[in-house]
Design a protein around this motif. Structure first.
Motif, short mmCIF file in Angstrom:
data_model
loop_
_atom_site.label_atom_id
_atom_site.label_comp_id
_atom_site.label_asym_id
_atom_site.label_seq_id
_atom_site.Cartn_x
_atom_site.Cartn_y
_atom_site.Cartn_z
N LYS A 8 -45.87 -14.29 39.88
CA LYS A 8 -44.52 -13.96 40.35
C LYS A 8 -44.44 -12.49 40.75
O LYS A 8 -43.85 -12.13 41.76
N THR A 29 -31.81 -14.36 42.91
CA THR A 29 -31.58 -14.52 41.47
C THR A 29 -32.74 -15.31 40.87
O THR A 29 -33.30 -16.19 41.51
N SER A 31 -36.27 -15.29 37.85
CA SER A 31 -37.29 -14.41 37.30
C SER A 31 -38.19 -13.80 38.38
O SER A 31 -38.68 -12.67 38.21
N THR A 32 -38.42 -14.50 39.49
CA THR A 32 -39.26 -13.94 40.55
C THR A 32 -38.45 -12.91 41.35
O THR A 32 -38.93 -11.80 41.62
N ASP A 84 -35.61 -14.06 47.91
CA ASP A 84 -35.14 -14.88 46.79
C ASP A 84 -36.28 -15.78 46.32
O ASP A 84 -37.27 -15.97 47.04
N GLY A 85 -36.13 -16.36 45.16
CA GLY A 85 -37.10 -17.31 44.62
C GLY A 85 -36.71 -18.73 44.99
O GLY A 85 -35.76 -18.97 45.75
N ASP A 87 -37.13 -23.14 43.43
CA ASP A 87 -37.63 -24.07 42.41
C ASP A 87 -38.68 -25.01 42.99
O ASP A 87 -39.61 -25.41 42.29
N GLY A 98 -31.41 -23.22 42.79
CA GLY A 98 -30.26 -23.38 41.91
C GLY A 98 -30.62 -23.58 40.46
O GLY A 98 -29.74 -23.81 39.63
N GLY A 100 -31.34 -21.41 38.49
CA GLY A 100 -30.63 -20.35 37.75
C GLY A 100 -29.11 -20.44 37.91
O GLY A 100 -28.39 -19.60 37.40
N GLY A 101 -28.67 -21.45 38.64
CA GLY A 101 -27.22 -21.68 38.76
C GLY A 101 -26.53 -20.82 39.80
O GLY A 101 -25.30 -20.80 39.86
N LEU A 103 -26.89 -21.02 43.18
CA LEU A 103 -27.17 -21.54 44.52
C LEU A 103 -26.07 -21.25 45.53
O LEU A 103 -26.37 -21.05 46.71
N GLU A 106 -26.32 -17.69 46.58
CA GLU A 106 -27.63 -17.55 47.24
C GLU A 106 -27.58 -18.11 48.66
O GLU A 106 -28.13 -17.51 49.59
#
Ligand code: 5RP
Length: 235
Positions: A8, A29, A31-32, A84-85, A87, A98, A100-101, A103, A106
């Motif tokens: 990451k 948003t 961890s990456t 952005d990262g 999933d 999303g 991380g909620g 979306l 983002e």
């Protein structure tokens, strides 16, 4: 052996090469993305001049702590680049986001950007989207009716699976920065993401969904053999 955290970090740092002085940036948003924000903070401390719109309260707090100049889409409605990262990322750079909620913000920020670049470790690459449960942001009002409608329209597009309300702290549901709820839709595979995306937007209780289609033009993906760039065909 390289750990996921190292991958990451490598992907996030590689994205810094795309940032030039004076840019208006969207900050993702997760961890990456937070590794990108941390690396950007180092550059800002060294004199880089940028102005940034964060995609969540968490990212805003991190960026503010690092002294990164912040703005809003109201003040700066058009951005040069969002990093952005994701999933899941398929070979056409269609994504599920999303986890991380975040979306909704983002997607608003990515859509307001001339370029969206996704940074990820290679565990996020898939041939077919859907193994990661698709997050769908919904309003609280009429929740059960909304779930029923999502089930029905998803089935029409060949998507079946449990739809669960994302839990938050202390037996309460997770609440987004916009005050909405998240449904996680465990479809397994999404045969036609464009059709599902279009259909989900027809459900009145749906605010936004985590299918990001045609938004990213570049993915920077780190794996054990190094960092590679994947470009969207035609972008
Ligand atoms: C947040 C997101 C994130 O970008 C996504 O969940 C990936 O996160 P991470 O980099 O922590 O794996 O969409 O809403």
């Amino acid at each position: 052996m390289l750990k996921t955290d190292d991958l990451k970090e490598s992907a996030a740092r590689a994205a810094l090469d795309l940032v030039t002085d004076g840019m208006r940036l969207g900050l993702g948003t997760g961890s990456t993305a937070s590794r990108f924000v941390a690396a950007l903070g180092e550059r800002v401390a060294a004199g880089l001049n940028v102005v940034c719109v964060p995609t969540s309260d968490a990212t805003r707090e991190q960026a503010a702590r690092l002294g990164i100049p912040l703005t809003t889409l109201d003040e700066t409605p058009r951005l040069d680049l969002t990093v952005d990262g994701a999933d899941e990322i398929d070979t056409q750079l269609r994504m599920i986001k999303g986890g991380g909620g975040a979306l909704l913000r983002e997607k608003i920020v990515a859509t307001a950007s001339d370029r969206m670049v996704v940074v990820a470790d290679d565990s996020k690459l898939v041939s077919v989207l859907g193994l990661y449960p698709l997050p769908v942001e919904v309003v609280r009002f009429g929740l059960m009716a909304t779930i029923g409608l999502i089930e029905a329209i998803a089935a029409e597009t060949g998507c079946h699976g449990a739809i669960t309300l994302r839990p938050g702290a202390a037996d309460a549901p997770f609440v987004t920065d916009q005050g909405n709820l998240i449904l996680d839709c465990a479809f397994g595979t999404i045969p036609e993401p464009e059709v599902l995306a279009f259909s989900l937007k027809r459900v009145p209780g749906v605010v936004e969904h985590g299918l990001f289609l045609g938004l990213a033009d570049l993915a920077i993906v780190a794996g054990k053999s190094g960092v590679r760039a994947m470009r969207r065909a035609g972008a």
